[in-house]
Design an enzyme around this catalytic site. Structure first.
Site, PDB file in Angstrom:
ATOM      1  N   GLN A  55       0.849  -1.192   0.000  1.00 41.38           N
ATOM      2  CA  GLN A  55       0.000   0.000   0.000  1.00 41.38           C
ATOM      3  C   GLN A  55       0.882   1.240   0.000  1.00 41.38           C
ATOM      4  O   GLN A  55       1.655   1.466   0.940  1.00 41.38           O
ATOM      5  CB  GLN A  55      -0.919   0.020   1.221  1.00 41.38           C
ATOM      6  CG  GLN A  55      -1.966   1.131   1.136  1.00 41.38           C
ATOM      7  CD  GLN A  55      -2.770   1.281   2.415  1.00 41.38           C
ATOM      8  OE1 GLN A  55      -2.221   1.629   3.447  1.00 41.38           O
ATOM      9  NE2 GLN A  55      -4.063   1.019   2.336  1.00 41.38           N
TER      10      GLN A  55
ATOM     11  N   TYR B 119      -5.476  10.735   4.803  1.00 36.86           N
ATOM     12  CA  TYR B 119      -4.110  10.996   4.381  1.00 36.86           C
ATOM     13  C   TYR B 119      -4.116  11.847   3.108  1.00 36.86           C
ATOM     14  O   TYR B 119      -5.161  12.328   2.689  1.00 36.86           O
ATOM     15  CB  TYR B 119      -3.351   9.679   4.253  1.00 36.86           C
ATOM     16  CG  TYR B 119      -3.261   8.964   5.585  1.00 36.86           C
ATOM     17  CD1 TYR B 119      -2.565   9.543   6.654  1.00 36.86           C
ATOM     18  CD2 TYR B 119      -3.923   7.760   5.816  1.00 36.86           C
ATOM     19  CE1 TYR B 119      -2.516   8.927   7.900  1.00 36.86           C
ATOM     20  CE2 TYR B 119      -3.870   7.135   7.055  1.00 36.86           C
ATOM     21  CZ  TYR B 119      -3.171   7.725   8.104  1.00 36.86           C
ATOM     22  OH  TYR B 119      -3.150   7.126   9.336  1.00 36.86           O
TER      23      TYR B 119
ATOM     24  N   ARG C 171      -7.605   2.234  -2.274  1.00 35.12           N
ATOM     25  CA  ARG C 171      -8.439   2.190  -1.074  1.00 35.12           C
ATOM     26  C   ARG C 171      -9.092   3.551  -0.863  1.00 35.12           C
ATOM     27  O   ARG C 171      -8.409   4.590  -0.894  1.00 35.12           O
ATOM     28  CB  ARG C 171      -7.586   1.837   0.143  1.00 35.12           C
ATOM     29  CG  ARG C 171      -8.404   1.428   1.362  1.00 35.12           C
ATOM     30  CD  ARG C 171      -7.509   1.172   2.568  1.00 35.12           C
ATOM     31  NE  ARG C 171      -8.133   0.231   3.487  1.00 35.12           N
ATOM     32  CZ  ARG C 171      -7.773   0.085   4.759  1.00 35.12           C
ATOM     33  NH1 ARG C 171      -6.799   0.825   5.266  1.00 35.12           N
ATOM     34  NH2 ARG C 171      -8.375  -0.796   5.535  1.00 35.12           N
TER      35      ARG C 171
ATOM     36  N   GLY D 236      -9.062  -6.983   9.121  1.00 34.10           N
ATOM     37  CA  GLY D 236      -7.948  -6.296   9.750  1.00 34.10           C
ATOM     38  C   GLY D 236      -7.531  -6.912  11.067  1.00 34.10           C
ATOM     39  O   GLY D 236      -6.653  -7.763  11.126  1.00 34.10           O
TER      40      GLY D 236
END
Length: 370
Positions: free
Chosen positions: A97, A183, A230, A325
């Site tokens: 990622q 982000y 994502r 996760g």
């Protein structure tokens, strides 16, 4: 009717089941270099259809937390090569990622102690993770500066460069672009963090411009069939928000559709929290329809708090992949545990961030004792 355990094609990625290990930041890469312990950790979990690595910085400027890995130096690439080799030896598939944290950083983590960068000079009301003489601790993020217009091509270049070396040098099976969780790319998308008045702010088309430039550059570099993204339409993670996310994200997926991506990875609701937010309603079925109607054929991956029953229901309702996760932290053999309805190990939350083997590689597989 497809099963959670049936193989599936995601772009050029042939996956042996529909169970994905979601990206999980663990802060165990001193100086941003992946370690042999990390190779063991990922190899233990290689029975997943797909492993997505912890978020990995595309540049020193993109770093936002202590001891998270990078992809911009030779030593880092060599470390990742050991990881991918270990996973491939177990028959697994692994993508990395790619991450730029933007404003979610601290001056102590930035080159020469500079301010973090962001779409606009708005401090995120959130915390980052530092490791210093006091040990590991959470600290307030530093005030960012707004990126200048002439700097944005450099951000695109850093993403492209990282993607190329991830595939050609570190031997990852593909890359996932981190466009979620507050982000940098998500900061540009959402009006709460983007107050720009140039071609990268204001309208939906302008706010989505940087993300789409990054995606097109990476697809040109490594091939769209090895690329995923994502997205998190409504998560409040890292103090990010948009007053009208439905048209924003439907526009984004319609623009992504013609690229021929391997997959779209959607966080439903609040990251690691509630799947439905009364103050932030969102129609995920409509989002998927917008993507499919625009010609998008990439696999559709869902994420956030799934267990076996809800994952099976999601696959029955048309999801191609389900990302897990926290369950993967404590259950390296999660695929077999779900397949056989075996008990699940409980994670040790005190070891989530930083440390060594404890709470990382010492969780027992079925038939083992801790």
């Amino acid at each position: 009717m497809p099963s959670l355990f049936d193989p599936v094609q995601a772009g050029r990625l042939q996956l042996r089941n529909r169970i994905v290990m979601a990206p999980l930041t663990r802060n165990r890469a001193p100086n941003a270099v992946p370690t042999p312990l990390m190779a063991e950790y990922y190899a233990q979990r290689a029975s997943a259809g797909l492993l997505i690595t912890e978020a990995t910085a595309i540049s020193h400027q993109g770093q936002g937390y202590a001891d998270v890995p990078g992809l911009y130096g030779t030593e880092q690439l060599d470390g990742w090569k050991r990881v991918t080799s270990a996973v491939h030896a177990k028959g697994g598939r692994i993508v990395t990622q790619l991450w730029h944290v933007g404003r979610v950083s601290h001056t102590s983590l930035q080159p020469e102690g500079q301010a973090p960068v962001a779409p606009s000079a708005i401090t995120a009301k959130t915390k980052t993770y530092l490791i210093d003489d006091q040990g590991g601790r959470f600290a307030e993020t530093s005030e960012p500066r707004a990126l200048r217009l002439e700097e944005l091509p450099g951000i695109v270049h850093d993403f492209r460069h990282a993607a190329r070396h991830a595939v050609s040098t570190a031997h990852f099976d593909g890359v996932e672009i981190h466009g979620a969780n507050g982000y940098l790319l998500d900061q540009f998308l959402k009006r709460g963090s983007n107050h720009r008045t140039d071609d990268y702010g204001g309208s939906i088309e302008n706010r989505a411009r940087l993300l789409l430039e990054v995606m097109r550059a990476i697809c040109d570099e490594v091939g769209a069939g090895l690329v995923g993204i994502r997205l998190s339409p409504v998560t409040p993670a890292n103090d990010v928000h948009d007053p009208d996310p439905q048209p924003l994200f439907e526009y984004v997926v319609r623009q992504l559709a013609p690229l021929g991506l391997a997959y779209i990875h959607i966080i439903e609701g609040a990251t690691g929290g509630a799947r439905e937010l009364p103050d932030r309603p969102f129609d995920y079925d409509a989002l998927k329809r917008a993507y499919r109607d625009a010609g998008g054929r990439g696999a559709w991956m869902v994420n956030n708090g799934y267990d076996k029953a809800s994952a099976e229901k999601a696959v029955a309702n048309g999801a191609d992949l389900v990302a897990f996760g926290k369950l993967y932290i404590a259950n390296p053999d999660l695929v077999e545990r779900l397949r056989t309805d075996a008990p699940l190990n409980a994670p040790d939350k005190m070891t989530f961030y930083g440390g060594g083997a404890k709470g990382y590689t010492d969780y027992p597989a079925l038939g083992q004792t801790k």
